[in-house]
Design a protein around this motif. Structure first.
Motif, PDB file in Angstrom:
ATOM      1  N   LYS A 220      68.557 -31.419 -66.781  1.00 53.71           N
ATOM      2  CA  LYS A 220      67.628 -30.909 -65.550  1.00 53.71           C
ATOM      3  C   LYS A 220      68.182 -31.469 -64.435  1.00 53.71           C
ATOM      4  N   ASP A 225      61.833 -32.009 -56.107  1.00 53.15           N
ATOM      5  CA  ASP A 225      60.776 -31.576 -56.882  1.00 53.15           C
ATOM      6  C   ASP A 225      59.668 -32.006 -55.993  1.00 53.15           C
ATOM      7  N   ASP A 243      64.926 -36.329 -59.678  1.00 54.84           N
ATOM      8  CA  ASP A 243      64.623 -35.139 -60.666  1.00 54.84           C
ATOM      9  C   ASP A 243      65.747 -34.482 -61.227  1.00 54.84           C
ATOM     10  N   GLU A 304      58.171 -27.570 -63.802  1.00 53.40           N
ATOM     11  CA  GLU A 304      59.306 -26.572 -63.427  1.00 53.40           C
ATOM     12  C   GLU A 304      60.393 -26.751 -64.362  1.00 53.40           C
ATOM     13  N   THR A 331      64.321 -35.729 -66.485  1.00 47.86           N
ATOM     14  CA  THR A 331      63.316 -36.388 -65.956  1.00 47.86           C
ATOM     15  C   THR A 331      62.026 -35.442 -66.000  1.00 47.86           C
TER      16      THR A 331
HETATM   17 ZN    ZN Z   1      60.649 -32.330 -62.068  1.00 39.60          ZN
END
Ligand code: ZN
Ligand code: BES
Ligand code: ZN
Length: 457
Positions: A220, A225, A243, A304, A331
């Motif tokens: 990710k 974010d 993030d 997300e 995360t």
């Molecule tokens: Zn996030």
């Protein structure tokens, strides 16, 4: 900083389990306790038990303390053991402890210690070589994650990945927003849509001759974010530059594995995007179609990461055949941090044997992982009235598990037992220094996963 044989300006000693006490200085040799006697040119650091974590912490403490006194070299005798994990940790701690993120400071950090003089007849060359590669990969991750979001955009991270690929002889493909849009990666694309910094999907591959296994890492990479329209409160938004840690950790792992020349094929798939607000932002109530055709009801735009990962997992399984292991790093949830605390990552999946291997690697390398078990009651919490699945659970409990289960919906049947999800939301970013980790990005996970990959046969 380099490791040499011989003598140094100061002598450092690790005191195990209170073997030496200096009552006049109030030193009892407790974990991480340090005593510097500059006039005697001695430094002592206590550890209660010899393990990887304590050794990394001890040698990082030595460096941190000696920096204050501006010594240029330190002399130390490595612990007397044949255990390579312990020795590597001993050497890594110096490099990890010397790390300071000073990119945006006018006054740069000083690194006075130039030499670590190893006082021993033994030859540690091979171990030091490995320790340096691993510690440098961790500091590489720390530097990228710590860099501010306005600098570390998806395109910038992709450029760093391309540079790494050139240096380390890796294959590298970078896909932009148009590719995502035109090829049905609608979940990933939608998350990234409102940002002025367009997304990138990066696919790196390390393919040694005679590779014994094929491992996929999916990370990710939310370069920021904000929560999107389900906007985060200000206090929760700070630190969300971190993030992207999952993706950058995958980058650090492939860097270390390729430099160590491990005979395992490794692919790193990075889902790089920013979750922002704007007139064209994706919305709660939107229904997104992921690459594998599943439709997702969005009820919270702050969930997300799972949307980006869903499409990245599809990409990996469509484009890479005969997968042996597929790990995702993210995360992903605040719930994981609430449940396990800041020092421990959550491990989820359907194959307890692989999960145990991760827990064991964590133990060997001094990183904390805990198994979070799925059960048959959880899947119904992700049911949607309008789509195949919902991006948040209907219960306010068990958020780390339901996020993991959401991801599992994007794992093909034949890969279910090959997949493990790692939620690193807690340990990836350090808000108050602990162990060998300074404030900021930790580089958590690199060490344990490299060890795990090394051991796959
Ligand atoms: Zn996030
Ligand atoms: N990036 C966050 C998770 C996170 C929180 C990481 C704290 C590190 C520290 C993630 O995208 C997120 O916001 N998750 C939501 C999910 C919720 C809306 C179901 C969360 O955890 O609150
Ligand atoms: Zn979020």
């Amino acid at each position: 900083m380099e490791f040499v044989k011989g003598k140094g300006q100061v002598k450092a000693e690790i005191v195990v389990n209170g073997a030496k006490k200096f009552e006049e200085y109030g030193f009892n040799g407790k974990d991480g306790e340090i005593l510097v006697l500059p006039e005697k040119k001695k430094i002592y650091v206590g550890i209660e038990k010899i393990d990887s974590e304590n050794l990394k912490t001890a040698t990082s403490q030595i460096i941190r303390s000696l920096k204050k006194y501006k010594f240029e070299s330190v002399e130390i005798t490595p612990i007397n053991t044949k255990n390579e994990d312990l020795l590597e940790s001993f050497f890594m701690g110096f490099i990890l402890g010397d790390y300071e993120f000073d990119k945006y400071k006018s006054e740069k950090a000083k690194h006075p210690i130039k030499k670590i003089a190893i006082n021993s007849k033994r030859n540690f060359e091979e171990i030091i070589k490995k320790a340096v590669i691993k510690a440098n990969a961790i500091n590489f991750v720390r530097d990228i994650v710590n860099s501010m979001p306005d600098e570390m955009t998806p395109a910038r991270v992709a450029a760093i990945a391309e540079d790494l690929a050139k240096e380390n002889n890796l294959e590298c493909r970078v896909y932009d927003e148009n590719y995502l849009l035109e090829n049905g990666y609608n979940a990933f694309y939608s998350v990234a849509k409102a940002s002025a910094h367009p997304p990138r999907l990066v696919h790196l591959a390390y393919k040694p001759k005679n590779a014994k296994k094929r491992v996929i890492l999916v990370g990710k990479g939310l370069c920021y974010d904000s929560g999107g329209l389900s906007l985060k409160p200000s206090d929760y938004m700070v630190t969300m530059k971190s993030d992207k840690s999952g993706a950058i950790t995958a980058l650090g792992i492939i860097k270390a594995v390729s430099e160590l020349g491990i005979d395992i094929e490794v692919h790193a798939i990075l889902g790089l995007a920013e979750n922002m607000i704007g007139g064209n932002a994706y919305k709660p109530d939107d229904v997104l179609k992921a690459k594998n055709g599943k439709t997702i009801e969005v009820r919270n735009t702050d969930a997300e990461g799972r949307l980006v990962l869903a499409d990245c997992l599809c990409y990996a399984q469509e484009n890479i055949k005969d997968i042996d292991y597929i790990f995702d790093l993210a995360t992903l949830t605040g719930a994981c941090v609430v449940g396990l605390g800041e020092y421990t990552a959550g491990v989820m999946g359907f194959n307890k044997d692989i999960i145990d291997k991760i827990l064991e690697a964590g133990n060997d390398r001094g990183e904390h992982f805990a198994y979070l078990p799925f059960n048959k009651y959880l899947p119904k919490l992700l049911k949607s009235n309008v789509a195949d699945i919902c991006n948040i659970a209907s219960s306010r409990y068990g958020g780390a598990l339901t996020a993991g289960l959401f991801l599992s919906e994007f794992i093909e049947k034949e890969n279910k037992e090959k997949w493990v999800h790692l939620d690193i939301a807690g340990p990836a970013f350090v808000e108050k220094e602990w162990g060998y980790n300074p404030f900021g990005a930790s580089g958590f996970g690199v060490d344990s996963l490299v060890k795990l990959i090394e051991g796959l046969k």
